[in-house]
Design an enzyme around this catalytic site. Structure first.
Site, PDB file in Angstrom:
ATOM      1  N   HIS A  45       0.596  -1.006   0.234  1.00 12.43           N
ATOM      2  CA  HIS A  45       0.251   0.150  -0.285  1.00 12.43           C
ATOM      3  C   HIS A  45       1.049   1.154  -0.065  1.00 12.43           C
ATOM      4  O   HIS A  45       2.467   0.955  -0.061  1.00 12.43           O
ATOM      5  CB  HIS A  45      -0.939  -0.232   1.102  1.00 12.43           C
ATOM      6  CG  HIS A  45      -2.088  -1.338   1.325  1.00 12.43           C
ATOM      7  ND1 HIS A  45      -2.973  -1.459   2.191  1.00 12.43           N
ATOM      8  CD2 HIS A  45      -2.499  -2.144  -0.106  1.00 12.43           C
ATOM      9  CE1 HIS A  45      -3.832  -2.142   1.957  1.00 12.43           C
ATOM     10  NE2 HIS A  45      -3.124  -2.781   0.764  1.00 12.43           N
ATOM     11  N   GLU A  47       1.032   4.182   2.083  1.00 13.53           N
ATOM     12  CA  GLU A  47       2.285   4.408   3.871  1.00 13.53           C
ATOM     13  C   GLU A  47       3.530   3.205   3.295  1.00 13.53           C
ATOM     14  O   GLU A  47       4.849   3.165   3.675  1.00 13.53           O
ATOM     15  CB  GLU A  47       1.056   3.689   4.761  1.00 13.53           C
ATOM     16  CG  GLU A  47       0.059   4.549   4.837  1.00 13.53           C
ATOM     17  CD  GLU A  47      -1.548   3.814   4.214  1.00 13.53           C
ATOM     18  OE1 GLU A  47      -2.150   4.091   4.785  1.00 13.53           O
ATOM     19  OE2 GLU A  47      -1.212   2.852   3.333  1.00 13.53           O
ATOM     20  N   ALA A 162     -31.714   4.203 -37.318  1.00  9.49           N
ATOM     21  CA  ALA A 162     -32.757   3.782 -37.349  1.00  9.49           C
ATOM     22  C   ALA A 162     -32.205   2.171 -37.849  1.00  9.49           C
ATOM     23  O   ALA A 162     -32.641   1.070 -37.501  1.00  9.49           O
ATOM     24  CB  ALA A 162     -33.855   3.473 -38.288  1.00  9.49           C
ATOM     25  N   TRP A 168     -18.538   6.397 -36.737  1.00  8.71           N
ATOM     26  CA  TRP A 168     -18.446   6.653 -35.321  1.00  8.71           C
ATOM     27  C   TRP A 168     -19.011   7.592 -35.201  1.00  8.71           C
ATOM     28  O   TRP A 168     -19.299   8.403 -35.907  1.00  8.71           O
ATOM     29  CB  TRP A 168     -16.962   6.417 -35.310  1.00  8.71           C
ATOM     30  CG  TRP A 168     -16.291   5.537 -35.337  1.00  8.71           C
ATOM     31  CD1 TRP A 168     -15.100   4.553 -36.616  1.00  8.71           C
ATOM     32  CD2 TRP A 168     -16.078   4.352 -34.623  1.00  8.71           C
ATOM     33  NE1 TRP A 168     -15.307   3.407 -36.606  1.00  8.71           N
ATOM     34  CE2 TRP A 168     -15.404   3.137 -34.642  1.00  8.71           C
ATOM     35  CE3 TRP A 168     -17.240   3.654 -33.102  1.00  8.71           C
ATOM     36  CZ2 TRP A 168     -15.651   1.775 -34.143  1.00  8.71           C
ATOM     37  CZ3 TRP A 168     -16.587   2.624 -32.219  1.00  8.71           C
ATOM     38  CH2 TRP A 168     -15.841   1.812 -32.692  1.00  8.71           C
ATOM     39  N   GLU A 290     -21.404  -0.041 -21.284  1.00  6.40           N
ATOM     40  CA  GLU A 290     -21.208   0.328 -22.537  1.00  6.40           C
ATOM     41  C   GLU A 290     -22.469  -0.174 -23.102  1.00  6.40           C
ATOM     42  O   GLU A 290     -22.402  -1.725 -23.497  1.00  6.40           O
ATOM     43  CB  GLU A 290     -20.401   0.564 -22.979  1.00  6.40           C
ATOM     44  CG  GLU A 290     -19.451   1.431 -22.810  1.00  6.40           C
ATOM     45  CD  GLU A 290     -17.711   1.442 -23.690  1.00  6.40           C
ATOM     46  OE1 GLU A 290     -18.189   1.189 -24.972  1.00  6.40           O
ATOM     47  OE2 GLU A 290     -16.940   1.185 -23.111  1.00  6.40           O
ATOM     48  N   PRO A 293     -29.508   0.627 -26.191  1.00  2.00           N
ATOM     49  CA  PRO A 293     -30.432   1.126 -25.615  1.00  2.00           C
ATOM     50  C   PRO A 293     -31.646   0.870 -24.587  1.00  2.00           C
ATOM     51  O   PRO A 293     -32.101   1.261 -23.471  1.00  2.00           O
ATOM     52  CB  PRO A 293     -31.006   2.558 -26.913  1.00  2.00           C
ATOM     53  CG  PRO A 293     -30.964   1.537 -27.815  1.00  2.00           C
ATOM     54  CD  PRO A 293     -29.718   0.990 -27.466  1.00  2.00           C
ATOM     55  N   LEU A 295     -30.898  -1.992 -23.057  1.00  2.00           N
ATOM     56  CA  LEU A 295     -30.701  -2.594 -21.437  1.00  2.00           C
ATOM     57  C   LEU A 295     -29.542  -0.987 -21.027  1.00  2.00           C
ATOM     58  O   LEU A 295     -30.220  -0.728 -19.514  1.00  2.00           O
ATOM     59  CB  LEU A 295     -29.217  -3.261 -21.798  1.00  2.00           C
ATOM     60  CG  LEU A 295     -28.425  -3.485 -20.334  1.00  2.00           C
ATOM     61  CD1 LEU A 295     -29.456  -3.972 -19.509  1.00  2.00           C
ATOM     62  CD2 LEU A 295     -26.675  -4.426 -20.894  1.00  2.00           C
TER      63      LEU A 295
END
Length: 367
Positions: A45, A47, A162, A168, A290, A293, A295
């Protein structure tokens, strides 16, 4: 503390599922004696890294101050308690940004330091530390990951035509930026519709990272093909959630290394609330959504989206296209998902908008 927070940010793509923590050790005259940040899970970690850095340079830390962005841990996991390491090193003072929400720590690190005579101060940098570890706080305090939904649309809100064409809408710069957000997540989630339509890898590309986020597929009827390219990405786990039993399909997917879980909801689809609880049990802090529409809309409608990461392209695509989230119709404006702006930034020719569902990031009781 600002330097410690900058160090913590270097663990952004590295330390999952452990929190991103930085540590700076200073002498009485403010000289920096050692610094470090949390390594990969199972590694030292922040520290311990700072103590090792000081030792490597022959610098004595007895009587020094440790500036750390999260309460030093007090439990034995894959590494020993950091509070004990600081006590053994003779540190006289610890300044921490915020308490650790992990029930195994939750003030015990501070208590052990104080019991050993170490002066403890808490507060500087609390908001920045919590922000850097928002998924960790979510998992520890809500028992669910922080859900960040990513989407790319035109100015008039079209995510795909549609006919499904979407590659892209946004620029290469925006897509590259999106991969940095994938890289910081513990897992990426998508639906089987996306898997069948695009055969995507859904991995991190073009970003220097030592780990790939795990992949989650919502697949109610287990239609994911065992030959899908997503199984070709090494060093990550694939978790598939179904709503219907299909022993043959599940066996074929498990043969490819997938973990298949049955979590049926009342509507015959995967129970998304149960899915998030299960992912939290699998140590997922930040979940990068990601998906298509349908889900995406299901997550919004269930009230499970914490944050929206939206890339907005300077173009209009007209009517008839797909929205980023298909849900509703609503009967009143008050039924909409209220959002709060976090940031707006130009990325190439596009805009990156970051917004949050109101009240979802309220973890202030640990300050």
């Amino acid at each position: 503390m600002n330097q410690a927070l900058e160090l913590a940010a270097q663990a952004l793509f590295l330390s999952n599922p452990n929190p991103r923590v930085g540590c700076v050790i200073t002498a009485a005259d403010a000289r920096v004696l050692g610094c470090g940040f949390t390594q990969q899970a199972g590694g030292p970690h922040a520290e311990v890294m700072a103590l090792r850095d000081a030792a490597a340079q022959g610098r004595e830390v007895r009587g020094a101050t440790a500036w750390v962005t999260l309460e030093p841990c007090a439990h034995q996991g894959r590494t020993g308690p950091c509070c004990d390491a600081l006590i053994a090193a003779g540190v006289a003072r610890v300044v921490a940004s915020i308490a650790d929400p992990n029930p195994l720590v939750a003030g015990q690190g501070f208590a052990r330091l104080r019991a050993a005579g170490v002066q403890v101060e808490v507060g500087p940098g609390a908001a920045a530390s919590r922000e850097l570890n928002i998924g960790f706080f979510s998992r520890m305090m809500r028992a669910t990951p922080w859900v960040r939904m990513k989407a790319a649309t035109s100015l008039d809100g079209v995510a795909a035509l549609a006919n499904g064409a979407s590659q892209w809408i946004t620029s290469p710069e925006a897509r590259a930026d999106g991969h940095t957000w994938r890289a910081r997540a513990c897992a990426v989630l998508t639906g089987v519709g996306t898997v069948l339509a695009d055969d995507p890898l859904l991995n991190v590309r073009g970003v220097a990272t030592m780990r790939q986020p795990h992949l989650v597929i919502v697949d109610s009827r287990l239609r994911t093909l065992p030959g899908a390219r997503l199984f070709d990405v090494p060093d990550r786990q694939v978790w598939i959630y179904a709503a219907r039993e299909d022993a043959a399909a599940a066996g074929a997917l498990r043969a490819r290394g997938a973990t298949v879980s049955l979590l049926p909801g009342a509507d015959g689809r995967v129970d998304l609330h149960a899915l998030l609880r299960d992912l939290a049990a699998r140590s997922v802090n930040e979940l990068h959504l990601e998906a298509g529409p349908r889900l995406g809309g299901a997550f919004v409608q269930a009230g499970l989206v914490d944050e929206l990461l939206l890339y907005l392209a300077p173009m209009l695509l007209g009517s008839g296209g797909q929205q980023l989230a298909d849900w509703g119709p609503l009967q009143a404006l008050s039924q909409g998902l209220g959002l709060e702006w976090q940031s707006v930034q130009r990325v190439g020719p596009d805009l990156r908008l970051l917004t949050r569902a109101k009240g979802r990031a309220d973890f202030s009781d640990l300050e």
